[in-house]
Design an enzyme around this catalytic site. Structure first.
Site, PDB file in Angstrom:
ATOM      1  CB  SER A  62      -0.939  -0.052   1.222  1.00 28.45           C
ATOM      2  OG  SER A  62      -1.972   0.876   1.098  1.00 28.45           O
ATOM      3  CG  ASP A 118      -5.920  -3.933  -3.661  1.00 31.89           C
ATOM      4  OD1 ASP A 118      -6.733  -3.005  -3.455  1.00 31.89           O
ATOM      5  OD2 ASP A 118      -4.711  -3.840  -3.397  1.00 31.89           O
ATOM      6  CG  HIS A 122      -5.526  -2.328  -0.073  1.00 34.83           C
ATOM      7  ND1 HIS A 122      -4.553  -2.322  -1.061  1.00 34.83           N
ATOM      8  CD2 HIS A 122      -5.067  -1.495   0.900  1.00 34.83           C
ATOM      9  CE1 HIS A 122      -3.574  -1.513  -0.709  1.00 34.83           C
ATOM     10  NE2 HIS A 122      -3.851  -1.009   0.476  1.00 34.83           N
TER      11      HIS A 122
END
Lengths: 393, 393
Positions: A165, A331, A364
């Protein structure tokens, strides 16, 4: 140039770890300050970090772990701490980031709220918390601060820089800014720029915080208040984006919590509501609202190609770095298409790059969870890189 | 039984239309109240509605248009009103819902804030706004109120019931509850139940409203306050879900608004931020915060199969209704899989059903926008139904 400092400069209204558990904090940039993208020169500034494993004699086995938006420098705390580390599955003896072989470093990002310089720390010039006087920082600034930490630790080149991320943004920036200091790089569930949709979600969170009267125009620390409600709403909104619809359906579906039927009211009838409210309220105990503004802003500003005339490939021209780019099928916050754009740029400069899209329905957050294929890919990539680097297997 | 009422019972702090523009408001259920799912008997209660075109002598050409969460009874206002209708592209002379052929009815939903009975209307028993004393309503309650309006208008059977998003929920409920009153039904961008993810997004919005001190525990009308900030945040969070990533990218991308570079601050540097803030602040002028709570709750509670032992097909057993189910490829809030589940249930009872997934990158909001294939499908379906119904072409 750098000194280990005690904790007297911290302003506390968050739950705190004892010093012995919170790792080390160094003061950097006293002699040569950090030039931020916004033009401000910052120094001295604090960097809080944690290490696991041992640095070898060649100083060639260091792995820098970059944390995500609300992460910290404690990815794999030992069992005697009360909190679990956010990447315990990944880091430890015999795990993919094997502490028997590698020296793992993880630092709280600049702008964070767990010891590194950020809006809740004390501004040495005023003796008061920085608040909104803290300069707005970028992913590039975070990475420069990490490079200064590596200087302090005497590490010229990382064996690997890895993160998911926002961690992946730092990985890409680090590899681009310091190719000679990067043997291998693993950006996971990331992107080379923040999308319009992601900026929009961040803006919702920021507006929720700033709408809370207890935010006090950013000055809540001095006024001894906490924008709990706004920060909780921001966290709830963000949390939905970290999960896939399939994961939410599997975990909660439309199941009610401890009641035979709906109550025809605004209580948390559904388990998913109760879960979200819990996510919001516990987050407030561990995170600073202004830090949330600063770090989301840094992500929004991230656009690696923009620094190179809009051509992402130029960010990696002649790169010697070995890349392993990883994404997850479900995601939707950082979809595979974003990772693919990175891979295309790396291919355009004939870089050494592997790309794996992991089949997962966990959204995610999959990069934080038990995903055997993900771990297997990482083990394989690191083993190959270790051989090339001449590390003992 | 039903009387047309003046506007004296309305409590006003929203921008108001003149009576001549706001359509008609009737009081229903005085003699026989509406039995709500929560057990409360409501009556008399107000229903505000608007019609377009003329009812034919057979009373066989009526189309009920069901609006979405923040819609109203003005889908196609004439040009002399200041606001544009939310379905002007769809309704009018020569348009898919052709006012030269059909008699179009659109009512503000029960629980709404534009004239129909809801939390901002005056509770006749107290003379004060209902606020949170208004009973929690369901999609089924909304539909029962609409059926009572049709009784009032002397319409036994609708030629068609049509709507998008929450409108589609009403369409499915209406066709299931009143199959004999439904010749054709068009649920667009909808679902037969609200998903965990969608409940989660609604809960974020509700928490944002309830976190605003100006919400006053729901009593803001009596205290002459408006939870503007909370309602704006709720709208912003929801608005992101109405658009696709591709639409946001095309409309805004990472473009800055009227500035050469980012400002290193928390102003709206990006166009998408400015757009969202505008969406939030203008919404507050036209919508009531408590209505937002009630209507989102009604959507969350919607689960048509649950009323039929968990078997959706039983909601449509032996249905004579002709269905046209429509979804959009880039709608991630009400994805095609939800429409497909409806179609599978209809197939299981050998219903007359067409299903079209429209290629569009405009996200959930596509049902409100200019989508030629969507309009062509609707025209074709309605033409076929009109032939079967014996309406003049």
């Amino acid at each position: 140039m750098a000194t280990t400092v005690d904790d007297t400069r911290r302003h506390g209204n968050l739950h705190r770890h004892a010093d012995s558990e919170s790792g080390t904090c160094v003061e950097l940039g006293a002699a040569r300050p950090l030039k931020l993208d916004c033009g401000v020169e910052l120094g001295p500034f604090r960097m809080a970090y944690r290490t696991y494993g041992d640095l070898n004699r060649d100083r060639s086995n260091a792995i820098l772990v970059c944390h995500a938006l609300t992460g910290d420098q404690h990815p794999a705390d030992p069992p005697h701490t009360s909190r679990r580390g956010w990447w315990e599955l990944m880091i430890g003896s015999g795990k993919p980031l094997d502490t028997d072989r590698y020296f793992i470093i993880c630092a709280n990002v600049l702008g964070g709220c767990l010891g590194s310089e950020g809006p809740r720390e004390i501004n040495p010039e005023t003796g008061e918390p920085w608040g909104l006087d803290f300069p707005v920082i970028t992913i590039s600034d975070m990475v420069r601060a990490q490079a200064m930490l590596l200087d302090h630790l005497g590490i010229d080149q990382l064996f690997c820089v890895i993160g998911g991320s926002m961690g992946a943004m730092q990985v890409l920036q680090f590899a681009s800014s310091y190719p000679e200091r990067t043997f291998a790089a693993v950006p996971i569930a990331g992107a080379a720029r923040h999308s319009a949709q992601n900026i929009a979600f961040h803006e919702v969170g920021r507006q929720a915080i700033m709408a809370d009267p207890d935010w006090c125009g950013g000055d809540y620390l001095r006024q001894d208040r906490v924008p709990r409600r706004g920060l909780a709403v921001a966290r709830m909104a963000a949390h939905v984006t970290y999960l896939s619809e399939a994961a939410l359906h599997r975990k909660f579906g439309r199941r009610l919590q401890d009641r035979p039927s709906v109550t025809y009211g605004f209580d948390a009838d559904f388990q998913v509501e109760s879960y979200l409210r819990h996510q919001g309220s516990t987050f407030v105990d561990r995170f600073d609202a202004n830090s949330y503004l600063y770090i989301t802003r840094a992500m929004d500003y991230f656009d690696l190609a923009a620094e190179h005339d809009g051509v992402l490939a130029r960010a990696f021209a002649d790169t010697p770095v070995r890349f392993c780019v990883i994404s997850f099928t479900s995601d939707w916050l950082f979809p595979t298409s974003e990772s693919r754009a990175v891979v295309h740029a790396l291919n355009a400069v004939a870089a050494d790059v592997s790309f794996v899209e992991i089949e997962s329905d966990k959204g995610h957050d999959a990069f934080l969870l038990d995903e055997p294929e993900f771990f297997a890919v990482l083990r394989g990539f690191l083993r190959g890189c270790a051989e090339h680097r001449g590390l003992p297997s």
